[in-house]
Design a protein around this motif. Structure first.
Motif, mmCIF file in Angstrom:
data_model
loop_
_atom_site.group_PDB
_atom_site.id
_atom_site.type_symbol
_atom_site.label_atom_id
_atom_site.label_comp_id
_atom_site.label_asym_id
_atom_site.label_seq_id
_atom_site.Cartn_x
_atom_site.Cartn_y
_atom_site.Cartn_z
ATOM 1 N N ALA A 186 13.822 5.328 -11.161
ATOM 2 C CA ALA A 186 12.713 5.471 -12.112
ATOM 3 C C ALA A 186 12.897 6.709 -12.985
ATOM 4 O O ALA A 186 12.656 6.668 -14.208
ATOM 5 N N VAL A 187 13.325 7.819 -12.375
ATOM 6 C CA VAL A 187 13.539 9.046 -13.142
ATOM 7 C C VAL A 187 14.630 8.844 -14.183
ATOM 8 O O VAL A 187 14.461 9.186 -15.363
ATOM 9 N N LEU A 188 15.765 8.289 -13.760
ATOM 10 C CA LEU A 188 16.874 8.102 -14.689
ATOM 11 C C LEU A 188 16.515 7.100 -15.788
ATOM 12 O O LEU A 188 16.936 7.258 -16.943
ATOM 13 N N ALA A 245 18.826 17.344 -11.554
ATOM 14 C CA ALA A 245 18.152 17.767 -10.327
ATOM 15 C C ALA A 245 17.790 16.568 -9.456
ATOM 16 O O ALA A 245 17.903 16.622 -8.225
ATOM 17 N N ALA A 246 17.361 15.480 -10.086
ATOM 18 C CA ALA A 246 17.004 14.278 -9.331
ATOM 19 C C ALA A 246 18.214 13.697 -8.605
ATOM 20 O O ALA A 246 18.110 13.267 -7.448
ATOM 21 N N ILE A 247 19.368 13.689 -9.281
ATOM 22 C CA ILE A 247 20.575 13.168 -8.635
ATOM 23 C C ILE A 247 20.950 14.038 -7.430
ATOM 24 O O ILE A 247 21.340 13.524 -6.372
ATOM 25 N N PRO A 282 9.614 17.849 -3.877
ATOM 26 C CA PRO A 282 10.497 18.101 -5.026
ATOM 27 C C PRO A 282 10.363 17.051 -6.124
ATOM 28 O O PRO A 282 10.509 17.362 -7.308
ATOM 29 N N ALA A 283 10.093 15.793 -5.736
ATOM 30 C CA ALA A 283 9.972 14.748 -6.749
ATOM 31 C C ALA A 283 8.858 15.045 -7.735
ATOM 32 O O ALA A 283 8.944 14.671 -8.913
ATOM 33 N N VAL A 284 7.816 15.724 -7.264
ATOM 34 C CA VAL A 284 6.705 16.072 -8.156
ATOM 35 C C VAL A 284 7.194 17.008 -9.253
ATOM 36 O O VAL A 284 6.836 16.864 -10.431
ATOM 37 N N ALA A 285 8.016 17.978 -8.861
ATOM 38 C CA ALA A 285 8.548 18.918 -9.853
ATOM 39 C C ALA A 285 9.441 18.205 -10.861
ATOM 40 O O ALA A 285 9.374 18.479 -12.072
ATOM 41 N N VAL A 286 10.271 17.275 -10.377
ATOM 42 C CA VAL A 286 11.163 16.543 -11.282
ATOM 43 C C VAL A 286 10.366 15.744 -12.295
ATOM 44 O O VAL A 286 10.627 15.797 -13.509
ATOM 45 N N TRP A 287 9.373 15.005 -11.812
ATOM 46 C CA TRP A 287 8.559 14.217 -12.725
ATOM 47 C C TRP A 287 7.755 15.117 -13.669
ATOM 48 O O TRP A 287 7.503 14.758 -14.824
ATOM 49 N N GLY A 288 7.370 16.282 -13.187
ATOM 50 C CA GLY A 288 6.647 17.212 -14.046
ATOM 51 C C GLY A 288 7.494 17.679 -15.215
ATOM 52 O O GLY A 288 7.017 17.766 -16.362
ATOM 53 N N VAL A 289 8.779 17.967 -14.948
ATOM 54 C CA VAL A 289 9.683 18.390 -16.020
ATOM 55 C C VAL A 289 9.902 17.256 -17.012
ATOM 56 O O VAL A 289 9.917 17.480 -18.234
ATOM 57 N N VAL A 290 10.077 16.042 -16.519
ATOM 58 C CA VAL A 290 10.240 14.892 -17.413
ATOM 59 C C VAL A 290 9.008 14.727 -18.302
ATOM 60 O O VAL A 290 9.116 14.476 -19.512
ATOM 61 N N ALA A 291 7.837 14.895 -17.715
ATOM 62 C CA ALA A 291 6.594 14.752 -18.477
ATOM 63 C C ALA A 291 6.484 15.826 -19.552
ATOM 64 O O ALA A 291 6.083 15.550 -20.693
ATOM 65 N N VAL A 292 6.841 17.059 -19.200
ATOM 66 C CA VAL A 292 6.785 18.153 -20.179
ATOM 67 C C VAL A 292 7.722 17.865 -21.345
ATOM 68 O O VAL A 292 7.369 18.069 -22.516
ATOM 69 N N SER A 293 8.921 17.380 -21.036
ATOM 70 C CA SER A 293 9.863 17.047 -22.100
ATOM 71 C C SER A 293 9.326 15.914 -22.978
ATOM 72 O O SER A 293 9.471 15.940 -24.205
#
Length: 383
Positions: free
Chosen positions: A220-222, A203-205, A163-174
């Motif tokens: 790191a995500v936040l 989602a990360a939280i 799941p972390a891959v998907a979260v980081w992917g969304v952050v990267a797209v943004s």
């Protein structure tokens, strides 16, 4: 109650920003001696939406979940939109007088664009039925994308990606979405990609609360999300981002810590009630609130705190009516059959209610409310 408190704090700052700050930008509304424009409220509501996608998606099929989300937010939005449109058609010519004034008179084209949720593609935030409604297209796009990804994930990716891959992917797209402004300046904001990192933060939280995301990874995500928001916020940037950071911290405490109901005492019931109508507040507070403020200014109501109190009271009463008469009954009518839903219901949009009594939205925003109204450039913060 933890989530109710967070939602009420967020919607309070959204309303305060428009009642005290936004209205002051309209020449024929008498300004208040205080102004509180810190547009982090709608950002918080979008993060909440991202958080509650997790617990709700895991209990329903992707299609039924999307059906539930749309049934929750769209009927109330359509009714609020129609009421706001009709009110503006009546009062705008009166307020403007014989000459062109500050009150925009929406036409049939504006109504159709808002009904189709494509109003942000015009790129002109000053020609809006209600600038706060920018979050509705963002919400719907986020829900549709989440449902599609969930459907595909369950069939093809469940054992391939964490799941972390998907979260980081969304952050990267943004993060890279502003490059789309080369196609048209409004593409990043109109598509919602510009705000995708806020949903990723939520989602990360949630993943962290389920022990599916490590603490350092969440930090790191936040941090990345706050970094993006720092570059995308208007002044005072650091204060806005700091406030958003505090709200993210509170969400982490709510996600893993004990509920806060014992600390609230007598405030528990009013907070829960306000959280329950928060989506309605978001839908009616801005443009209709401006209309009420303009009428009170014309009546020369004094002192200023009385005018402000009357505006806030009108907003809350209208939101309550919208929630009780429209949002809840139409959701019961149009939403998925409860007999086929399993587990405890939790709703995660800017409006509606979540498990534990939290009302979820529009949020936000906000939009406008917070972020409110698409700007002429990608790097604009909605306020």
């Amino acid at each position: 109650m933890s989530w109710d408190v967070i939602r009420v704090v967020a919607i309070t700052f959204v309303v305060a920003g428009h009642v005290t700050g936004g209205a002051a930008l309209i020449p024929d509304i008498e300004a208040y001696p205080v102004s509180l424009r810190l547009p982090f409220g709608t950002f918080t509501l979008l993060v909440l939406s991202g958080y509650f996608m997790g617990p709700t998606l895991r209990k329903l099929s992707a299609g039924r979940w999307l059906h539930s989300r749309l049934a929750r937010i769209l009927p109330a939005y359509v009714v609020a939109l129609l009421v706001t449109f009709l009110v503006l058609r009546i009062v705008a010519p009166i307020f403007n007088g014989e000459e062109d004034g500050p009150w925009y008179l929406p036409g049939a084209g504006d109504l159709v664009r808002n009904l189709l949720l494509v109003q942000e593609w015009t790129g002109n935030m000053h020609r809006r039925i209600d600038a706060s409604y920018w979050t509705l297209p963002v919400q719907v796009a986020a829900f549709a994308t989440a449902a599609l990804l969930c459907w595909y994930w369950r069939r093809h990716w469940a054992h391939r990606f964490r799941p972390a891959v998907a979260v980081w992917g969304v952050v990267a797209v943004s993060a890279v979405s502003p490059v789309l402004s080369g196609i048209a300046r409004v593409v990043p904001t109109a598509t919602g990609l510009y705000f995708a990192h806020l949903f990723a933060a939520g989602a990360a939280i949630w993943l962290w609360s389920q022990r599916r995301l490590a603490g350092p990874n969440l930090a790191a995500v936040l941090s990345a999300v706050l970094g993006l928001q720092l570059f995308r916020s208007s002044e005072p940037q650091w204060l806005i981002v700091t406030c958003l950071g505090v709200m993210l911290g509170l969400m982490c405490l709510a996600a893993r810590g004990p509920d806060w109901d014992r600390m609230l005492g007598l405030l528990r019931r009013p907070i829960s009630w306000l959280a329950g109508i928060s989506f309605g507040i978001y839908l009616v507070h801005q443009k209709l609130g401006y209309v009420v403020a303009r009428v009170l200014t014309g009546m020369e109501i004094e002192p200023w705190w009385l005018r402000m109190g009357l505006v806030v009271t009108a907003i809350v009463l209208a939101a309550w009516a919208l929630t009780v008469l429209v949002e809840r009954p139409l959701y019961r009518l149009l939403g998925p059959s409860r007999r086929r839903q399993t587990g405890r219901r939790q709703d995660g949009d800017i409006g509606g209610r979540t498990g534990g009594g939290v009302s979820t939205t529009a949020e936000a925003g906000a939009g406008s409310g917070e972020p409110g109204g698409a700007g002429d450039t990608v790097a604009v913060t909605r306020t």
